[in-house]
Design a protein around this motif. Sequence first.
Motif, short mmCIF file in Angstrom:
data_model
loop_
_atom_site.label_atom_id
_atom_site.label_comp_id
_atom_site.label_asym_id
_atom_site.label_seq_id
_atom_site.Cartn_x
_atom_site.Cartn_y
_atom_site.Cartn_z
N LEU A 27 -23.11 -6.15 2.99
CA LEU A 27 -22.30 -5.02 3.45
C LEU A 27 -21.16 -5.47 4.36
N PHE A 28 -21.45 -6.46 5.22
CA PHE A 28 -20.41 -6.98 6.11
C PHE A 28 -19.29 -7.62 5.30
N GLY A 29 -19.69 -8.37 4.24
CA GLY A 29 -18.67 -8.99 3.38
C GLY A 29 -17.81 -7.96 2.68
N ILE A 30 -18.50 -6.89 2.20
CA ILE A 30 -17.71 -5.82 1.53
C ILE A 30 -16.74 -5.19 2.51
N VAL A 31 -17.19 -4.92 3.73
CA VAL A 31 -16.31 -4.32 4.74
C VAL A 31 -15.15 -5.25 5.07
N MET A 32 -15.44 -6.55 5.23
CA MET A 32 -14.38 -7.51 5.56
C MET A 32 -13.35 -7.62 4.43
N VAL A 33 -13.89 -7.63 3.18
CA VAL A 33 -12.94 -7.68 2.04
C VAL A 33 -12.06 -6.44 2.05
N GLY A 34 -12.65 -5.27 2.35
CA GLY A 34 -11.85 -4.05 2.42
C GLY A 34 -10.81 -4.11 3.52
N LEU A 35 -11.24 -4.66 4.70
CA LEU A 35 -10.30 -4.77 5.81
C LEU A 35 -9.16 -5.72 5.49
N VAL A 36 -9.51 -6.87 4.88
CA VAL A 36 -8.47 -7.84 4.51
C VAL A 36 -7.53 -7.24 3.48
N ALA A 38 -6.87 -4.04 3.02
CA ALA A 38 -6.04 -3.03 3.68
C ALA A 38 -4.95 -3.68 4.52
N TYR A 39 -5.29 -4.82 5.19
CA TYR A 39 -4.29 -5.53 6.00
C TYR A 39 -3.17 -6.07 5.12
N VAL A 40 -3.58 -6.63 3.98
CA VAL A 40 -2.56 -7.18 3.07
C VAL A 40 -1.66 -6.08 2.54
N VAL A 41 -2.27 -4.98 2.11
CA VAL A 41 -1.46 -3.86 1.59
C VAL A 41 -0.57 -3.28 2.68
N SER A 42 -1.11 -3.14 3.89
CA SER A 42 -0.32 -2.61 4.99
C SER A 42 0.83 -3.54 5.35
N GLY A 43 0.54 -4.87 5.38
CA GLY A 43 1.60 -5.83 5.67
C GLY A 43 2.71 -5.79 4.62
N ARG A 44 2.30 -5.69 3.34
CA ARG A 44 3.31 -5.61 2.28
C ARG A 44 4.14 -4.33 2.42
N HIS A 45 3.48 -3.23 2.75
CA HIS A 45 4.21 -1.98 2.94
C HIS A 45 5.14 -2.07 4.14
N ASP A 46 4.67 -2.71 5.22
CA ASP A 46 5.54 -2.89 6.39
C ASP A 46 6.75 -3.75 6.04
N ALA A 47 6.56 -4.78 5.21
CA ALA A 47 7.68 -5.63 4.80
C ALA A 47 8.69 -4.83 3.99
N GLU A 48 8.18 -3.97 3.11
CA GLU A 48 9.08 -3.14 2.32
C GLU A 48 9.85 -2.17 3.23
N VAL A 49 9.14 -1.60 4.20
CA VAL A 49 9.81 -0.68 5.13
C VAL A 49 10.87 -1.41 5.94
N ARG A 50 10.54 -2.63 6.42
CA ARG A 50 11.53 -3.40 7.18
C ARG A 50 12.75 -3.75 6.33
N GLU A 51 12.51 -4.11 5.05
CA GLU A 51 13.62 -4.43 4.16
C GLU A 51 14.49 -3.19 3.91
N LEU A 52 13.82 -2.05 3.71
CA LEU A 52 14.59 -0.82 3.51
C LEU A 52 15.38 -0.46 4.77
N HIS A 53 14.77 -0.65 5.94
CA HIS A 53 15.47 -0.39 7.20
C HIS A 53 16.66 -1.31 7.37
N ARG A 54 16.49 -2.56 6.97
CA ARG A 54 17.60 -3.51 7.06
C ARG A 54 18.75 -3.10 6.12
N GLN A 55 18.41 -2.68 4.92
CA GLN A 55 19.44 -2.24 3.98
C GLN A 55 20.16 -1.00 4.49
#
Length: 263
Positions: A27-36, A38-55
């Motif tokens: 269960l801990f592994g499943i939670v960690m995989v979910g957290l990782v 979510a972090y990756v998806v959130s980071g990618r979304h933040d990068a897209e937002v920063r790129e859009l803000h820069r444009q």
Amino acid sequence: MDNMSFLPEDYLERRAARRTNILCLTLFGIVMVGLVGAYVVSGRHDAEVRELHRQVNLEFEEAARRIEQLEQLQQQKKQMIHKAQVTGVLLERVPRSLLMAELINHMPATLSLTEMDLETRELRTTTRPRTAIEREQQRLASRSKANDMFSQIEVPETEMTVNLVGVAPTDVEVARFMTALGRHNMFYDVNLLFSEQTTISEQRMRQFRIELKVNQDVDFDAMEPTLVSRELKQNPMGSRLQIDESGELVAPGANVAPKWGQP
């Protein structure tokens, strides 16, 4: 006796604890995989937002630069228009040669001008007394324009008036002359000041004075002088002498052209 087991109790306890630990780790592994994830998806979304803000920032900077260039062009346009107006005041608006040509070419053949006076004056508008609020608004407007070097220069409006004095055999020629000038877009407000009897070279003539104004808004560069034919068949100063097509004075029935003024 149904749950009777021959395995030791401590062994069963350890096996149950091991199963619990494995389940918790899973269960801990499943939670960690979910957290990782979510972090990756959130980071990618933040990068897209920063790129859009820069444009968006780049587009705003480009728009601001274009607006600044447009304001500079508008300011340059105002300065050029103002300089053109000042230059127009300093330079001669109405060519004297064109003015004389139009006056002469619209004259009847038997009419002659003896005097011509051209007057250019500045128009001054009379204003009513201003209230205290209007004076304060004028003071604030003057203060806002204090840094504008071109707003301090005023281009006055001018009016050109022509006074003509001449002679004609009758008032009919004078009326024809005034009508021709009134129909021309270069002149307006044509007025007859006086017309009186006079004698020139023992000939009774009508002496007149005409006042008219020159329309300075006409495009004089594109205007062509009026072309008229001036072939006199008769002496305008008398009926005894005649003028042939070559411009020579001849008396009726005479073979030799007499001098001017001789019968």
